[in-house]
Write an enzyme that holds these catalytic residues in place. Structure first.
Site, short mmCIF file in Angstrom:
data_model
loop_
_atom_site.label_atom_id
_atom_site.label_comp_id
_atom_site.label_asym_id
_atom_site.label_seq_id
_atom_site.Cartn_x
_atom_site.Cartn_y
_atom_site.Cartn_z
N SER A 9 -31.95 -25.58 -34.47
CA SER A 9 -33.23 -24.84 -34.41
C SER A 9 -34.38 -25.83 -34.26
O SER A 9 -34.54 -26.73 -35.09
CB SER A 9 -33.41 -24.04 -35.70
OG SER A 9 -34.77 -23.67 -35.82
N HIS B 211 -31.68 -22.94 -30.53
CA HIS B 211 -32.23 -21.81 -31.27
C HIS B 211 -33.75 -21.94 -31.35
O HIS B 211 -34.27 -22.96 -31.82
CB HIS B 211 -31.61 -21.78 -32.66
CG HIS B 211 -31.97 -20.58 -33.47
ND1 HIS B 211 -31.36 -19.35 -33.30
CD2 HIS B 211 -32.88 -20.41 -34.46
CE1 HIS B 211 -31.87 -18.48 -34.15
NE2 HIS B 211 -32.80 -19.09 -34.87
N ASP C 232 -37.20 -20.29 -32.73
CA ASP C 232 -37.73 -19.34 -33.71
C ASP C 232 -39.16 -18.94 -33.37
O ASP C 232 -40.07 -19.77 -33.37
CB ASP C 232 -37.71 -19.98 -35.10
CG ASP C 232 -36.30 -20.08 -35.65
OD1 ASP C 232 -35.61 -19.04 -35.69
OD2 ASP C 232 -35.89 -21.19 -36.04
N MET D 173 -42.30 -16.67 -34.49
CA MET D 173 -42.85 -15.97 -35.66
C MET D 173 -44.29 -15.57 -35.39
O MET D 173 -45.05 -16.33 -34.79
CB MET D 173 -42.81 -16.88 -36.88
CG MET D 173 -41.43 -17.46 -37.17
SD MET D 173 -41.44 -18.43 -38.70
CE MET D 173 -39.78 -19.11 -38.64
N HIS E 60 -34.97 -16.20 -31.12
CA HIS E 60 -34.94 -15.37 -32.33
C HIS E 60 -36.35 -14.84 -32.59
O HIS E 60 -37.23 -15.59 -33.04
CB HIS E 60 -34.44 -16.25 -33.50
CG HIS E 60 -34.41 -15.57 -34.82
ND1 HIS E 60 -34.23 -16.28 -36.01
CD2 HIS E 60 -34.50 -14.26 -35.18
CE1 HIS E 60 -34.24 -15.43 -37.02
NE2 HIS E 60 -34.41 -14.20 -36.55
N MET F 167 -38.93 -13.15 -34.58
CA MET F 167 -39.34 -12.65 -35.91
C MET F 167 -40.75 -12.11 -35.75
O MET F 167 -41.72 -12.68 -36.25
CB MET F 167 -39.26 -13.79 -36.93
CG MET F 167 -37.83 -14.11 -37.34
SD MET F 167 -37.66 -15.74 -38.09
CE MET F 167 -37.57 -16.74 -36.62
N MET G 271 -29.36 -13.31 -41.26
CA MET G 271 -30.22 -14.28 -41.94
C MET G 271 -29.60 -14.59 -43.29
O MET G 271 -29.28 -13.68 -44.05
CB MET G 271 -31.63 -13.70 -42.17
CG MET G 271 -32.52 -13.60 -40.96
SD MET G 271 -32.77 -15.13 -40.04
CE MET G 271 -33.28 -16.30 -41.29
N ASP H 54 -27.94 -17.91 -39.89
CA ASP H 54 -29.20 -18.64 -39.75
C ASP H 54 -29.90 -18.83 -41.10
O ASP H 54 -30.34 -17.87 -41.71
CB ASP H 54 -30.11 -17.84 -38.80
CG ASP H 54 -31.39 -18.58 -38.44
OD1 ASP H 54 -31.52 -19.76 -38.79
OD2 ASP H 54 -32.24 -17.95 -37.79
C1 DX5 Z 1 -35.95 -19.24 -40.50
C2 DX5 Z 1 -35.44 -19.49 -39.11
C3 DX5 Z 1 -34.35 -20.46 -39.03
C4 DX5 Z 1 -34.67 -21.85 -39.50
C5 DX5 Z 1 -33.44 -22.42 -40.12
O1 DX5 Z 1 -36.76 -18.13 -40.52
O2 DX5 Z 1 -34.99 -18.29 -38.52
O3 DX5 Z 1 -33.81 -20.51 -37.71
O4 DX5 Z 1 -35.11 -22.70 -38.48
O5 DX5 Z 1 -33.76 -23.64 -40.69
P1 DX5 Z 1 -32.79 -24.39 -41.72
O6 DX5 Z 1 -31.52 -24.66 -40.97
O7 DX5 Z 1 -33.57 -25.60 -42.05
O8 DX5 Z 1 -32.59 -23.45 -42.87
ZN ZN Z 2 -33.87 -18.46 -36.56
#
Ligand code: DX5
Ligand code: ZN
Length: 219
Positions: free
Chosen positions: A7, A32, A34, A36, A65, A67, A136, A174
């Site tokens: 990620s 990956h 993310d 947000m 992903h 969010m 998650m 994740d």
């Molecule tokens: C959290 C993200 C994850 C995050 C995971 O909301 O969706 O993808 O990057 O990070 P680690 O592996 O550090 O928990």
């Molecule tokens: Zn993620």
């Protein structure tokens, strides 16, 4: 086959292209990404323009992903920017089925993401249409959190549900995964493993990806 998806949330954003190259050369299977929005989760990251830029520097499969609330408004922009798969949170839309159809129509992989406390039942009537479920294993919003132990049971239940359904659907995990617990989740049935801090906060990115792969098989 078990896949490792670093990620970029934990990467150095001032050197994003190089950081992506490092995981690509180090054996990552997916990237990956993310996204947000500060509404669905209490953090803000990146949107389509950044994805469009990094697309020029990488051939990795972009696993996006989302969010974000009301993902249906932005799915097309993310596909146009270069996403190869899109994960939408079941909790972020009242039109999950419609979102999935939109993603499929745009020709990329459709995936449903679930927060830790969301029951698996929301998948019942969309199983035919999805290629992956993202569980998650921390509350979404931040990297570097601790794996929630009850999620191992959830992975096992999802694995059983998919096997009973009789279709190949990937189980992506994740949050909070590292060298110490990757085998716990793969043994439970997960096969696509996101790792943010475990990969990017290590001194040896390629070595860590390889170690995660071996440990994932219990080696
Ligand atoms: C959290 C993200 C994850 C995050 C995971 O909301 O969706 O993808 O990057 O990070 P680690 O592996 O550090 O928990
Ligand atoms: Zn993620």
């Amino acid at each position: 086959m078990i896949k490792i998806a670093p990620s970029i949330l934990a990467a150095d954003f001032a050197h994003l292209a190089e950081q992506i190259k490092q995981v690509e050369e180090g054996g990552a299977d997916l990237l990956h990404i993310d996204v947000m929005d500060g509404h669905f989760v209490p953090n803000i990251t990146i949107g389509p323009p950044v994805i469009e830029w990094i697309r020029r520097y990488s051939d990795l499969e972009f696993d996006v992903h989302l969010m974000i609330d009301n993902p249906e408004k932005y799915i097309e922009s993310f596909v146009n920017a270069g996403a190869d798969s899109i994960s939408v949170h079941a909790e972020a839309t009242v039109h999950l089925h419609r979102c999935i159809q939109m993603i499929k129509k745009l020709g990329v992989k459709a995936c449903v993401a679930l927060n830790p406390s969301t029951p698996l039942d929301v998948l019942d009537y969309v199983m035919d249409d999805i290629e992956m479920v993202l569980l998650m294993t921390v509350n979404p919003g931040f990297g570097g959190q601790t794996y929630i132990p009850a999620m191992t049971r959830k992975i096992e239940s999802l694995k059983k549900k998919i096997d009973d359904f009789g279709k190949q659907i990937d189980i992506q995990i994740d949050g909070g995964i590292g060298l110490d617990n990757i085998y716990e989740v793969t043994k439970a049935g997960a096969n696509v493993i996101v790792a943010g801090s475990a990969v990017y906060r290590s001194d040896d990115i390629a070595g860590t990806i390889q170690a995660l792969k071996s440990l994932a098989y219990g080696e």
